[in-house]
Scaffold this active site. Sequence first.
Site, PDB file in Angstrom:
ATOM      1  N   LEU A 169      -0.774  -7.408   3.349  1.00 12.60           N
ATOM      2  CA  LEU A 169      -1.936  -6.803   3.368  1.00 12.60           C
ATOM      3  C   LEU A 169      -2.236  -5.412   3.259  1.00 12.60           C
ATOM      4  O   LEU A 169      -1.252  -4.369   3.874  1.00 12.60           O
ATOM      5  CB  LEU A 169      -1.963  -7.050   5.489  1.00 12.60           C
ATOM      6  CG  LEU A 169      -1.776  -8.373   6.026  1.00 12.60           C
ATOM      7  CD1 LEU A 169      -2.177  -8.417   7.331  1.00 12.60           C
ATOM      8  CD2 LEU A 169      -3.307  -9.227   4.945  1.00 12.60           C
ATOM      9  N   ASP A 170      -3.605  -5.350   2.792  1.00  9.60           N
ATOM     10  CA  ASP A 170      -3.899  -3.323   2.487  1.00  9.60           C
ATOM     11  C   ASP A 170      -3.314  -3.362   4.041  1.00  9.60           C
ATOM     12  O   ASP A 170      -3.646  -3.253   4.935  1.00  9.60           O
ATOM     13  CB  ASP A 170      -4.861  -3.643   2.346  1.00  9.60           C
ATOM     14  CG  ASP A 170      -5.651  -4.923   1.174  1.00  9.60           C
ATOM     15  OD1 ASP A 170      -4.684  -4.535   0.212  1.00  9.60           O
ATOM     16  OD2 ASP A 170      -6.418  -4.379   0.995  1.00  9.60           O
ATOM     17  N   TYR A 171      -3.665  -2.001   4.053  1.00  9.01           N
ATOM     18  CA  TYR A 171      -3.479  -0.144   4.677  1.00  9.01           C
ATOM     19  C   TYR A 171      -4.527  -0.477   5.768  1.00  9.01           C
ATOM     20  O   TYR A 171      -4.184  -0.691   6.460  1.00  9.01           O
ATOM     21  CB  TYR A 171      -2.741   1.146   4.281  1.00  9.01           C
ATOM     22  CG  TYR A 171      -3.405   1.728   4.451  1.00  9.01           C
ATOM     23  CD1 TYR A 171      -1.829   2.622   5.275  1.00  9.01           C
ATOM     24  CD2 TYR A 171      -4.064   2.649   5.132  1.00  9.01           C
ATOM     25  CE1 TYR A 171      -2.304   3.552   5.995  1.00  9.01           C
ATOM     26  CE2 TYR A 171      -4.140   4.335   5.860  1.00  9.01           C
ATOM     27  CZ  TYR A 171      -3.007   4.597   6.545  1.00  9.01           C
ATOM     28  OH  TYR A 171      -3.002   5.164   7.465  1.00  9.01           O
TER      29      TYR A 171
END
Length: 241
Positions: free
Chosen positions: A101-103
């Site tokens: 999952l993105d930052y």
Amino acid sequence: MERLQKVIAHAGFASRRKAEELMAEGRVKVNGKTVRELGVKVSPSDRIEVDGIPVEREEPVYFLLYKPRGVISAVSDDKGRKVVTDYFEGIKQRIYPVGRLDYDTSGLLVLTNDGEFANLLMHPSNEIEKVYVAKVKGIPSRESIKSLQRGIVLEDGKTAPARTKLLSMDKKKQTAIIEISIHEGRNRQVRRMFEAIGHPVLKLKRERYGFLTLQGLSAGDARELTAHEVKQLRALAMKKK
């Protein structure tokens, strides 16, 4: 007795496919002898090495994490930022995230030390449905929503059709909250899809992965998956083949 490549994968050393490549390259030894045959089975007493490094067998473990925003989906970060494995300091096994999952994206993430299991879930032909809730800038038109459902042409090709639902809108703040379900796992896919229709994502959360949800968890919480849930995930992934 288990297949050698499966033992290497379960140890978190590599995916089963990568383990097979290592074997074919002559980089795997069992009791001091190089093993290239993929059908070889080993017992718990056998000594396994990859490139001279002992493979320590670990019991496979499976976890669900509610990843907060501002956390890296990795086991380490050269910039010293918080990573998802920081939430499992009491776990001895070498776990890692299945996908990412993105930052700036929060939500459901599966972690394991079972390379074969991780590879099965992440394989392009086995993509499991992922449900996100996005807060976007502006209020998308009905046609824009339909374009997401038909598939969006991005720089890496057209996306598969998505299921979408407008949950709410704030005309005063000019924002909308939309649920979107996708099967693919491209990099920053949901964000890029909304950017493509002119409605950048302000906030994004993955609420469901297959049948798994975040019920009962707060950001930063984790729990171990049950044996039944692991079995269900395997079955769900295999159905996609």
